[in-house]
Design an enzyme around this catalytic site. Sequence first.
Site, mmCIF file in Angstrom:
data_model
loop_
_atom_site.group_PDB
_atom_site.id
_atom_site.type_symbol
_atom_site.label_atom_id
_atom_site.label_comp_id
_atom_site.label_asym_id
_atom_site.label_seq_id
_atom_site.Cartn_x
_atom_site.Cartn_y
_atom_site.Cartn_z
ATOM 1 N N GLY A 1 85.234 -65.841 -17.256
ATOM 2 C CA GLY A 1 85.139 -66.080 -19.094
ATOM 3 C C GLY A 1 84.884 -67.852 -19.389
ATOM 4 N N GLU B 1 95.054 -65.878 -8.001
ATOM 5 C CA GLU B 1 95.272 -64.255 -8.470
ATOM 6 C C GLU B 1 94.722 -63.608 -7.853
ATOM 7 O OE1 GLU B 1 93.157 -62.080 -11.636
ATOM 8 O OE2 GLU B 1 94.940 -61.687 -12.687
ATOM 9 N N SER C 1 86.872 -67.191 -13.753
ATOM 10 C CA SER C 1 85.774 -67.417 -13.461
ATOM 11 C C SER C 1 85.221 -67.267 -14.550
ATOM 12 C CB SER C 1 85.467 -67.747 -12.063
ATOM 13 O OG SER C 1 85.563 -65.857 -11.623
ATOM 14 N N GLU D 1 90.162 -62.350 -22.534
ATOM 15 C CA GLU D 1 91.457 -62.278 -22.021
ATOM 16 C C GLU D 1 91.429 -62.421 -20.885
ATOM 17 O OE1 GLU D 1 94.655 -61.124 -23.683
ATOM 18 O OE2 GLU D 1 93.680 -61.102 -25.725
ATOM 19 N N CYS E 1 96.753 -57.345 -15.168
ATOM 20 C CA CYS E 1 96.520 -58.853 -15.495
ATOM 21 C C CYS E 1 97.813 -59.220 -15.113
ATOM 22 C CB CYS E 1 95.642 -59.653 -17.062
ATOM 23 S SG CYS E 1 96.464 -58.204 -17.881
ATOM 24 N N LYS F 1 80.223 -53.791 -23.395
ATOM 25 C CA LYS F 1 79.079 -53.227 -22.085
ATOM 26 C C LYS F 1 80.125 -53.392 -21.161
ATOM 27 C CE LYS F 1 79.117 -56.017 -18.886
ATOM 28 N NZ LYS F 1 79.183 -55.204 -17.287
ATOM 29 N N GLY G 1 88.413 -59.982 -18.095
ATOM 30 C CA GLY G 1 88.011 -60.333 -17.171
ATOM 31 C C GLY G 1 88.664 -61.389 -16.102
#
Length: 488
Positions: free
Chosen positions: A242, A393, A240, A259, A293, A184, A237
């Site tokens: 996750g 972040e 939040s 991740e 990231c 996806k 991603g």
Amino acid sequence: MKSHRMYVNGQWVEAASGRTRDLPNPATEEPVARVPDAGREDMRAAILAARRAFDEGPWPRTTPAGRARVLERFADALERRKEEFRRILVAAHGAEAMTHPIQLDTPVALLRNYAELARRFPFEETLPVREARDPLGGAALVTSLVNRQPAGVCGLIPTWNFPLFVTVQKIGPALATGCTFVIKPSPFGPLVDLMLAEIAEECEIPPGVFNVVCGEGPELGMELTESPLVDKISFTGAVSTGKRIMQSCAHTLKRVHLELGGKSAMIVLDDWDLDSAGPIAAAPTYFHAGQGCAITTRVLVNRERHDALVERMAGFVRNLVKVGDPADPSVFCGPLIRAERRAAVLEYIESGREQGAELVIGGGRPEGLERGWFVEPTIFAHVKNDMRIAREEIFGPVVSVIPFEDEEDAVRIANDSSMGLSGGILTRDTARALTLARRLRTGTVMINGANDIVHTPFGGFKESGIGRESGIFGLHEFTETQAITWRS
Ligand code: NAD
């Protein structure tokens, strides 16, 4: 403008609803491609195809050597079509030339390594024979076999910033272990994944093993996380998202590999020269416009050298960092992926100002770039670690410089974060760096910029994730361990 279709059960299909949407170029805001806008029913069809391919198809029962050969063909095809991928990465992802080695070459290396690992991974391991008592008190010699089966049907939810790299980190080990899957893609960038499906078809991967379903809304991902037919989710991603995925997966106790984001610190020790530290420390302001990231967005330097380092970072950005359309290979800093991401980054910059950080350079939209979602490379100095710009972040070209008193203080600040993805140390003293690195609560530590992302485990401590990608560590994530024991 090219129209694309999705790949489900070995067929190229439209969304059942017939809906499509256009993808913009983030540097020009012009459309670059038209893609299907799938819904839950499309996702259900793909999940069913992957389930059948796993339960009844040949793929999970092929030999590891057979799967290794497919992975090698895959890597060859990727290498052959590198220029096509490059065009997509530049036009749809704003990928600057500087990012192309990791965007394009590393995925080929990863696939070749997964092929090699498929050949030597311990899918079956016999344990030493042991004497055991049976329920009636007799003694018996017991042999045990550890059998690492494929994890099953996987929902792969990659992100858009290094799209080829991130997807390959999932399909490589999934193919190597014999899983089937549905990808996806991020709504910001499915073209790379659709091109990977063309390669899957070319490599004669059986129908249903490799599926791609793309659409705008989160319900596609939710269908994957909720479905009882899916065994495992591998997600890259935001923290939040996750957390939401983990909650959703809890209903069926799916295996979850996450991740997630980071707020990584670069510690500049007092023996490293400031002239070379400046450009390295400023990297978050230009490397993929800070949309990475593991980028070290907090720079920690001893108080006495703080101002001198900031001056060098700002000098580098002012004189050498060109902002613009990454179609120009001399551009260092490209656009953010969407207008809403630019708005969020500008809001962070405002919070830094309000909370009393010193804005050294940047802080707004660059002049002369009316189209495209650009933000100026921005450096904040004298940042305190409890400010929002140091805790959250930002995912934009913004770096915070934080002074420390001594090494103990540097470790404390670096570890004072809800995340723990990566970290960096600059020093001429390797022994000192190793001692320091062992104290950092992060999944990776890069000393003097060194890294080996093909072979070493990659993943996060704390809220930066669960599980590890790359190398043999990535393969373990895509297996279920079974013990088979017998007496002779
Ligand atoms: P995001 O979390 O907004 O979206 C990621 C994906 O999740 C998208 O495909 C989205 O459609 C999907 N999604 C959203 N809600 C969902 C739900 N409820 N269920 C299932 N799927 C859902 O993140 P993003 O903006 O694509 O990516 C940026 C983030 O990715 C940053 O935080 C960055 O640090 C992180 N990242 C991490 C790594 C790593 O390896 N650790 C690598 C690259 C990026």
